[in-house]
Design an enzyme around this catalytic site. Structure first.
Site, PDB file in Angstrom:
ATOM      1  CB  THR A  72      -0.928   0.001   1.232  1.00  0.00           C
ATOM      2  OG1 THR A  72      -1.732  -1.182   1.168  1.00  0.00           O
ATOM      3  CG2 THR A  72      -1.820   1.222   1.274  1.00  0.00           C
ATOM      4  CG  HIS A 206       1.785  -9.323   3.839  1.00  0.00           C
ATOM      5  ND1 HIS A 206       0.495  -9.805   3.872  1.00  0.00           N
ATOM      6  CD2 HIS A 206       1.714  -8.086   3.301  1.00  0.00           C
ATOM      7  CE1 HIS A 206      -0.322  -8.883   3.383  1.00  0.00           C
ATOM      8  NE2 HIS A 206       0.387  -7.833   3.022  1.00  0.00           N
ATOM      9  CB  CYS A 331      -9.057  -5.044   2.054  1.00  0.00           C
ATOM     10  SG  CYS A 331      -8.711  -5.061   0.318  1.00  0.00           S
TER      11      CYS A 331
HETATM   12  N1  PLP Z   1      -1.479  -4.543  -4.328  1.00  0.00           N
HETATM   13  C1  PLP Z   1      -1.966  -5.773  -4.467  1.00  0.00           C
HETATM   14  C2  PLP Z   1      -2.143  -6.330  -5.847  1.00  0.00           C
HETATM   15  C3  PLP Z   1      -2.314  -6.538  -3.351  1.00  0.00           C
HETATM   16  O1  PLP Z   1      -2.819  -7.764  -3.525  1.00  0.00           O
HETATM   17  C4  PLP Z   1      -2.146  -5.973  -2.072  1.00  0.00           C
HETATM   18  C5  PLP Z   1      -2.577  -6.712  -0.871  1.00  0.00           C
HETATM   19  O2  PLP Z   1      -3.480  -7.521  -0.920  1.00  0.00           O
HETATM   20  C6  PLP Z   1      -1.604  -4.684  -1.965  1.00  0.00           C
HETATM   21  C7  PLP Z   1      -1.285  -3.994  -3.117  1.00  0.00           C
HETATM   22  C8  PLP Z   1      -1.366  -4.054  -0.646  1.00  0.00           C
HETATM   23  O3  PLP Z   1      -0.205  -4.607  -0.031  1.00  0.00           O
HETATM   24  P1  PLP Z   1       0.025  -4.515   1.534  1.00  0.00           P
HETATM   25  O4  PLP Z   1      -0.946  -5.459   2.174  1.00  0.00           O
HETATM   26  O5  PLP Z   1       1.457  -4.946   1.727  1.00  0.00           O
HETATM   27  O6  PLP Z   1      -0.184  -3.110   1.946  1.00  0.00           O
END
Ligand code: PLP
Length: 397
Positions: A72, A206, A331
């Protein structure tokens, strides 16, 4: 009770080797990597070692890697950092234009929506029924004030891979910056930022067997990026804040293990397990189909839709029997809205709601897949027996 976890696109378990690598940095090696004394230099060396490992994973130079708190933050830094630097430097027209797609993760989509609300122009290009963006649509969407193209490499729900190299070419011809969210691609397919021709690429620890709360953004040398966090001059003034040393060491180790897996054929083993799962489910369950069928996909993911099934009910029923899967993005689990990815691919709301994502990780075995296959057809049948909608339409199968 036996429990099997097939939700690795939501998060992956930290591998024992990764845990062992990061462990000393919680105790024995605790220094602040900015300190000039021995303790600081020790952790600085570990951070730089991890940087080199992550750089090699994506074909970059170590100096082009910025450590972040995850996907993110990487996506936000890429998008806001680039658009804001354009505004400051006057390198773009007053209202920068961004091109993205309708199937991006919310880390990208909501960043674009936020910029749109503050005056930027955004084009959301569509995808076809397989979930693929047409690079020509991106070419057609270009405007004189286009500053950034941001298109994901692999989709988190379907695993569908975009033609990022072609999109990179479109961006290069138009002299527009190109960011790709590679959070679901890193560690699953080989990545070479030079071949892709991207300026920015985000990854997340992660999703590749490092812990939650660490990630990295590749920033091509010379890319004007304005930081989104203000503070010290960490990460060559691109990301302020004391480094998360244990997390960064873990990401470095996970990147190294990912490279090893490419060489050892681990990913072929994973795609064979995925294919077995798909063939068995499609063979045993009527009214089931693969979302993204026919498109190139990462080896670990399958998204399967089941007619006349409520995905959430299926997730809960499988969880009660010991199998963890998901209806899509973690999410949005529990949200009433059907997946924006699946509806963008042309699915009706009930088809999107009846879809389940199975995602494998390095820890999964063929026994895990057999366990899943012993449950899914049986539970789909049981849920359908309870469904008045299915009973009405059953004659069509
Ligand atoms: N981009 C994609 C394609 C994702 O699948 C995710 C998480 O599910 C993210 C961004 C966000 O990553 P993070 O959970 O490390 O903030």
């Amino acid at each position: 009770m036996r429990r099997v976890y097939l939700d690795n696109n939501a998060t992956t378990p930290v591998l024992p080797e990764v845990l062992a690598a990061m462990h000393p940095y919680f105790g024995e090696h605790f220094g602040n990597a900015s300190s000039i004394h021995h303790n600081g230099q020790e952790t600085r060396a570990a951070v730089e070692g991890a940087r080199a490992s992550v750089a090699t994973l994506v074909g970059a130079r170590p100096s082009e890697i910025v450590f972040t708190s995850g996907g993110t933050e990487g996506d936000n830094l890429a998008i806001f950092g680039l658009v804001n630097s354009g505004l400051t430097l006057g390198a773009a027209k007053p209202r920068p234009h961004i091109i993205t797609s309708t199937i991006e993760h919310h880390a990208v989509l909501n960043s674009c929506k936020h910029l749109e609300a503050s005056g930027c122009e955004v084009t959301y290009v569509p995808v076809d029924g397989r979930g693929l963006v047409d690079p020509d649509d991106i070419r057609r969407a270009l405007r004189p004030n286009t500053r950034l193209i941001t298109i994901m490499m692999a989709n988190n729900e379907t695993g569908v891979l975009q033609s990022v190299e072609e999109i990179g070419q479109v961006a290069a011809e138009a002299d527009v910056y190109f960011h790709t969210d590679a959070v679901q691609a890193a560690g699953k397919i080989a990545i070479d930022v030079k071949r892709i021709g991207c300026d920015l690429l985000s990854i997340s620890g992660h999703k590749m067997h490092a812990p939650q709360g660490v990630g990295a953004l590749y920033v091509k040398k010379g890319t004007a990026l304005r930081p989104i966090l203000h503070g010290g001059s960490h990460e060559r003034s691109r990301r302020a804040g004391t480094e998360n040393v244990p997390g960064i060491v873990a990401l470095g180790k996970a990147a190294w293990l990912a490279r090893e897996a490419f060489a050892s054929g681990d990913l072929d083993r994973m795609s064979a397990l995925r294919d077995r799962m798909e063939q068995t489910i499609l063979g045993e369950v009527e009214g089931a189909a693969i979302n993204g069928q026919g498109a190139p996909r990462v080896p670990n993911t399958t998204s399967i839709r089941f007619d006349c099934i409520e995905g959430e009910a299926l997730v809960i029923a499988l969880d009660l029997k010991g199998l963890a899967v998901s209806t899509g993005a973690a999410c949005s689990s529990g949200a009433i809205e059907p997946s924006h990815v699946l509806t963008a691919m042309g699915m009706r709301a009930e088809q999107a709601r009846g879809s389940l994502r199975f995602s494998l990780g390095k820890q999964n075995t063929s026994e895990d897949v057999e366990f899943a296959l012993s449950l899914v057809p049986q539970i789909v049948t049981r849920l359908r027996e309870l469904s008045p909608v299915y009973n009405k339409t059953a004659s069509s199968y």
